[in-house]
Design an enzyme around this catalytic site. Structure first.
Site: not given
Length: 300
Positions: A14, A44, A141, A184, A219, A221, A224, A250-251
């Site tokens: 959450a 998620a 995570e 990144n 990546t 930012g 590109g 990013g997800d």
């Protein structure tokens, strides 16, 4: 025949979001906006992003038997994700505390909760789900051994995509499975052992490929992304938009890229599409509620 285009093995949180004029320094208190609660978590988020684009998507995760867990399950179902792999109980649902400044940049602190109870044994129990997926995507995570087990369980011909966030040193077995490893600048330097990697993304990509991944995406930012494999490296330009909130962008990029790779696109083609998906996402607030449909991406 695969039942799913993409299986995401990862976290479900959450997101508790507060807007601030500026992020506080050490020992400082600042006032913020009203608290907003959104469904989130890297796993998620990726599942919702892919399903919104039209991918047949499933999620393997763990949430608590609480209001936040119900919020997350409702969000997955609403997006069209198959939540059959979402386990319930063992600990409270994970929570991410997020501050967002006026530029759209964010700072995040995560309490893993039930995410840290998603075990390698849970992956073995869901072996049929893993083997019926064309692409499996994961993040960090959840426990590292759970991610390793997901890579081991792949069906022959399936593809494993990893975004090592939050970053940490990775075992060789996991690096060897990545196709691609998506990082990144910060994540690249952690995996490569600090700032010794230099300042050139091409150098980071070459050094990461030497560690074992079959392909790498860096990546960058607003600049590109860089995609690299044994065939060489290519820069993928960003899509210029006015960013409102970068939470979860990013997800969305990772999910879109993983899905398009499974559909047979080249790494550069998939990254270019993913850049458009991420660009739409940052023009809207929140994570999962900001993710576009395929028609909205085509309009960019």
């Amino acid at each position: 025949m695969y039942d799913y285009d993409l299986l995401v093995v990862g976290s479900a949180n959450a997101d508790l979001v507060i807007g601030v004029e500026r992020r506080p320094g050490a020992g400082e208190t600042v006032l913020g906006s009203d608290l907003a609660v959104h469904p989130g978590g890297k796993g998620a988020n990726q599942a919702v992003a892919a399903a919104r684009l039209g991918a047949r998507t499933a999620l393997l995760a763990r949430v608590g038997d609480d209001a936040h867990g119900r919020l997350l399950l409702d969000s997955q179902r609403s997006a069209g994700v198959d939540p059959a792999g979402v386990l319930v109980g063992g600990a409270p649902t994970g929570v991410a505390l997020i501050t967002v400044d006026p530029s759209g940049d964010n700072s995040i602190v995560v309490s893993p909760g039930a995410n840290w109870r998603l075990t390698a044994e849970d992956v073995r129990g869901a072996a049929g789900l893993v083997r019926s997926s064309r692409v499996v995507s994961a993040q960090l995570e959840i426990p590292l051994e759970t991610v390793v087990e997901a890579a081991r369980a792949l069906a022959p011909g399936s593809r494993f995509v990893l975004n090592p966030s939050p970053p940490r040193e990775l075992p060789q077995e996991l690096l060897d499975a990545c196709d691609p490893l998506i990082v990144n600048e910060h994540e690249a330097k952690v995996i490569l052992g600090g700032d010794g990697a230099g300042d050139d993304p091409e150098d980071w990509a070459r050094a990461l490929l030497a560690r074992g991944p079959r392909s790498v995406v860096v990546t960058l930012g607003a600049e590109g992304a860089l995609v690299a494999s044994a065939d060489g490296s290519v820069r993928v330009p960003s899509v210029k938009v006015d960013a409102v909130d970068t939470t979860g962008a990013g997800d969305a990029f990772t999910a879109a890229l993983a899905w398009r790779l499974g559909a047979g696109e080249s790494l550069a083609e998939a990254a270019a599409y993913a850049a458009r998906v991420g660009a739409v996402a940052v023009t809207r607030r929140g994570a999962q509620e900001s993710y576009p449909t395929a028609a909205e991406v085509d309009a960019v």
